[in-house]
Enzyme design. Sequence first.
Site, PDB file in Angstrom:
ATOM      1  N   THR B  17      36.959  -4.216 -51.742  1.00  0.00           N
ATOM      2  CA  THR B  17      36.167  -4.704 -52.880  1.00  0.00           C
ATOM      3  C   THR B  17      36.971  -5.622 -53.807  1.00  0.00           C
ATOM      4  O   THR B  17      36.419  -6.205 -54.731  1.00  0.00           O
ATOM      5  CB  THR B  17      35.575  -3.540 -53.700  1.00  0.00           C
ATOM      6  OG1 THR B  17      36.652  -2.703 -54.130  1.00  0.00           O
ATOM      7  CG2 THR B  17      34.594  -2.721 -52.879  1.00  0.00           C
ATOM      8  N   GLY B  18      38.266  -5.775 -53.558  1.00  0.00           N
ATOM      9  CA  GLY B  18      39.072  -6.694 -54.369  1.00  0.00           C
ATOM     10  C   GLY B  18      38.743  -8.141 -54.015  1.00  0.00           C
ATOM     11  O   GLY B  18      38.065  -8.414 -53.032  1.00  0.00           O
ATOM     12  N   LYS B  43      34.223   3.731 -54.606  1.00  0.00           N
ATOM     13  CA  LYS B  43      33.153   2.743 -54.424  1.00  0.00           C
ATOM     14  C   LYS B  43      32.346   2.991 -53.146  1.00  0.00           C
ATOM     15  O   LYS B  43      31.689   2.080 -52.640  1.00  0.00           O
ATOM     16  CB  LYS B  43      33.746   1.343 -54.427  1.00  0.00           C
ATOM     17  CG  LYS B  43      34.434   1.058 -55.761  1.00  0.00           C
ATOM     18  CD  LYS B  43      34.645  -0.407 -56.047  1.00  0.00           C
ATOM     19  CE  LYS B  43      35.194  -0.578 -57.460  1.00  0.00           C
ATOM     20  NZ  LYS B  43      35.912  -1.825 -57.652  1.00  0.00           N
ATOM     21  N   ILE B  96      48.821  -7.258 -45.382  1.00  0.00           N
ATOM     22  CA  ILE B  96      48.920  -8.625 -45.905  1.00  0.00           C
ATOM     23  C   ILE B  96      49.679  -8.632 -47.240  1.00  0.00           C
ATOM     24  O   ILE B  96      50.321  -9.612 -47.594  1.00  0.00           O
ATOM     25  CB  ILE B  96      47.495  -9.214 -46.134  1.00  0.00           C
ATOM     26  CG1 ILE B  96      46.639  -9.090 -44.865  1.00  0.00           C
ATOM     27  CG2 ILE B  96      47.556 -10.648 -46.618  1.00  0.00           C
ATOM     28  CD1 ILE B  96      47.175  -9.797 -43.654  1.00  0.00           C
ATOM     29  N   THR B  97      49.609  -7.542 -47.979  1.00  0.00           N
ATOM     30  CA  THR B  97      50.144  -7.446 -49.336  1.00  0.00           C
ATOM     31  C   THR B  97      51.572  -7.974 -49.464  1.00  0.00           C
ATOM     32  O   THR B  97      52.442  -7.639 -48.668  1.00  0.00           O
ATOM     33  CB  THR B  97      50.116  -5.969 -49.785  1.00  0.00           C
ATOM     34  OG1 THR B  97      48.812  -5.463 -49.569  1.00  0.00           O
ATOM     35  CG2 THR B  97      50.504  -5.831 -51.254  1.00  0.00           C
ATOM     36  N   GLU B  98      51.773  -8.773 -50.512  1.00  0.00           N
ATOM     37  CA  GLU B  98      53.077  -9.362 -50.808  1.00  0.00           C
ATOM     38  C   GLU B  98      53.717  -8.579 -51.952  1.00  0.00           C
ATOM     39  O   GLU B  98      53.021  -8.077 -52.820  1.00  0.00           O
ATOM     40  CB  GLU B  98      52.828 -10.816 -51.237  1.00  0.00           C
ATOM     41  CG  GLU B  98      54.042 -11.614 -51.553  1.00  0.00           C
ATOM     42  CD  GLU B  98      53.683 -13.035 -52.006  1.00  0.00           C
ATOM     43  OE1 GLU B  98      52.492 -13.402 -51.969  1.00  0.00           O
ATOM     44  OE2 GLU B  98      54.604 -13.746 -52.408  1.00  0.00           O
ATOM     45  N   TYR B 159      50.613 -21.636 -40.106  1.00  0.00           N
ATOM     46  CA  TYR B 159      49.404 -22.463 -40.009  1.00  0.00           C
ATOM     47  C   TYR B 159      49.779 -23.876 -39.593  1.00  0.00           C
ATOM     48  O   TYR B 159      49.088 -24.517 -38.808  1.00  0.00           O
ATOM     49  CB  TYR B 159      48.647 -22.548 -41.343  1.00  0.00           C
ATOM     50  CG  TYR B 159      48.470 -21.265 -42.114  1.00  0.00           C
ATOM     51  CD1 TYR B 159      48.572 -20.023 -41.499  1.00  0.00           C
ATOM     52  CD2 TYR B 159      48.171 -21.298 -43.471  1.00  0.00           C
ATOM     53  CE1 TYR B 159      48.405 -18.859 -42.232  1.00  0.00           C
ATOM     54  CE2 TYR B 159      47.996 -20.146 -44.197  1.00  0.00           C
ATOM     55  CZ  TYR B 159      48.120 -18.926 -43.584  1.00  0.00           C
ATOM     56  OH  TYR B 159      47.957 -17.794 -44.319  1.00  0.00           O
ATOM     57  N   GLU B 209      63.502 -18.092 -40.267  1.00  0.00           N
ATOM     58  CA  GLU B 209      63.871 -18.532 -41.614  1.00  0.00           C
ATOM     59  C   GLU B 209      65.332 -18.177 -41.863  1.00  0.00           C
ATOM     60  O   GLU B 209      65.911 -17.363 -41.146  1.00  0.00           O
ATOM     61  CB  GLU B 209      63.030 -17.794 -42.673  1.00  0.00           C
ATOM     62  CG  GLU B 209      61.615 -18.251 -42.784  1.00  0.00           C
ATOM     63  CD  GLU B 209      60.839 -17.527 -43.896  1.00  0.00           C
ATOM     64  OE1 GLU B 209      59.709 -17.912 -44.132  1.00  0.00           O
ATOM     65  OE2 GLU B 209      61.381 -16.582 -44.514  1.00  0.00           O
ATOM     66  N   HIS B 247      60.576 -16.040 -51.426  1.00  0.00           N
ATOM     67  CA  HIS B 247      60.323 -14.610 -51.268  1.00  0.00           C
ATOM     68  C   HIS B 247      61.576 -13.852 -50.847  1.00  0.00           C
ATOM     69  O   HIS B 247      62.582 -14.448 -50.456  1.00  0.00           O
ATOM     70  CB  HIS B 247      59.159 -14.337 -50.315  1.00  0.00           C
ATOM     71  CG  HIS B 247      59.329 -14.914 -48.952  1.00  0.00           C
ATOM     72  ND1 HIS B 247      60.124 -14.303 -48.011  1.00  0.00           N
ATOM     73  CD2 HIS B 247      58.842 -16.036 -48.380  1.00  0.00           C
ATOM     74  CE1 HIS B 247      60.097 -15.028 -46.911  1.00  0.00           C
ATOM     75  NE2 HIS B 247      59.331 -16.075 -47.097  1.00  0.00           N
TER      76      HIS B 247
END
Lengths: 353, 285
Positions: B17-18, B43, B96-98, B159, B209, B247
């Site tokens: 719901t976010g 919810k 996915i959270t950063e 991407y 990286e 990051h």
Amino acid sequence: MKLLEYEAKGVLAKDGVPIPKGALAQDDPAFLPAVLKSQVPTGGRGKAGGIVIAKTAEEYGNALAKLKTLEVKGYVPRSILAEELLGIKTELYLSLLVDKNARAITVMAHRHGGVEVEDNDEGSYFTLILPARPDFDAAGQQLADYYDLPDKTFVLQDLLQKIHGAFIRNDALLIEINPLVVTHDGDIVAGDCKMELDDAAAFRHPEWAFETGKAEVNFVTLDQNGDVATIANGAGLAMATVDAVADAGMRPANFLDIGGGANEASVLAAFERLVTYPNLKVIIINIFAGITRCDEVAKAIVTASEKLPGLPALSVRLAGTNYEQAADILQRAGMTIQPSLELAIKRAKQETR
Amino acid sequence: MNEALLSGKNVIVQGITGAHGSFHALAMAAAGTNVVAGTSPGKAGQTVGTIPVYDSIKAIQADMRVDSTVIFVPAPFAKAAMLEAIDAEVPLIVCITEGVPLHDMLHISQRLQKSKSRLIGPNCPGIILPGLTKLGIIPAAMALPGTVGIVSRSGTLTYEAMSALSARGIGQKYVIGIGGDPVSGTSFVDCLELLQNDAAVDRIVLIGEIGGTSEYDAADFVARHVTKPVFAYVTGHHAPAGVQLGHAGAILGSEKESAAAKTEYLAKNGAVTATNLVALMNEIT
């Protein structure tokens, strides 16, 4: 975030780790003799003259005045720490850190402390990977054996447990005590301490209030005299843009990850910083829109460039969501959109010739 | 890790719901992913589009099987969300959270060792099997079904590589973003093993990286076990030492963690390398 020595020692002391008596230096000495230490976020402070012993009030005053303006590897201190003079018998090295491969907290120790880790080539390091619930009696015993301090076994067991407690409670990434001092009186004291805490954990540490604060990670100047500035979204893409600029024979001035929310305010703020580079000839904007929308970024670029006359040439590459609308918006403002990074680099190359 | 695990099947979204959760739940469904439900404590009974919302994974499991979960909850709640999925024995967890604290990831790593779950991420764009399913935020419009496997530590650079290949008419079987954090659930080696073992993959693109040493493990694995062509680019050739770029994972500590050293080691172990992405893409035909 990296703490200054006095901040790191304050954190250690809260968990009961012995530190030298001391406080931030005031104009008049609270005790003598005193060791005055410049509080700068870098190593090699001793060699640069950032540590001075004062035996008299006069020496104290002179040393304090000198240290306040002394630049150490580019840093001028905001604070000076005054500490008691330790009667040093032995200097050891002890640290706790996160071993990313072992995915665990690890103890590192060396018999010779007081020098920078990378310069320490006398003998090998002691390392011990700690399990989730460490057995500090066993770990402290091993450490005492390694240091060859059998009469300090209990002290080291206790010390290790306290440092580990500080590490856990403060979301630390590194606690490095160097030197760990054994005094003539037989006490073990943290002579100096480097501590790094996890910025990502700030949400659960309302008590964090340190001089350095959170480091800026999204904007880094690479070459003040560079001729090409870059704006990209995502750290990987931003680094890749810099790499492509350099490989094309141009000088990248900066790294900038503008993140997911490239809007008018953030684009304008970026432009304002970039135009301060004296040799700047072109700004490359490389945005790959996943969550972001290209048309919004295009609008932001157009508006921001109108607000900041005298901008150098722009090479704009946008890709992803709503690309066509973005191309339209830029065209109406007299700008062209580059369909690939390769073409954006070529366009920039023309401007720097 | 295999195709069956990554193909999603019954997918749920934690934090549906976010703002990000709802947007991407619908985007995943639009890309063909079978999003069957989502969670958001308190919810239950609401819907996002036509997707039903539950209080917990356990509540969903009372109604249906859960094969995969994609986590979009904010960083302070990510550890609890991952633990909930591990406890519910969800086979595939994509986070996915950063900005998940490192100590939380140490805890999660140790729990995963004795679990039935595979974690991808955190701080990652997720996975896409073009034309089949998408678990995460990789833009599906840029993907093209085909035979290349892409594995990357970076988000938007993933991407970039994917769309550059698609623009050249070169399609992908798997695009996997493993995330840029120092400690994460799935490594380059895990993905290389998958790509080597899947007969439908004929070329591998690896994007690394600065920071950490996982590219060395990848290169060793390539030398020993990979018979397919590997194309590798490590971003950050001009990164200054000791400065964090963007990051947490992207910080150049020792010389060994530099893009140049990693690139050299990958090349020595059989990968085709380049010092920028455009040049690498030109190597792939």
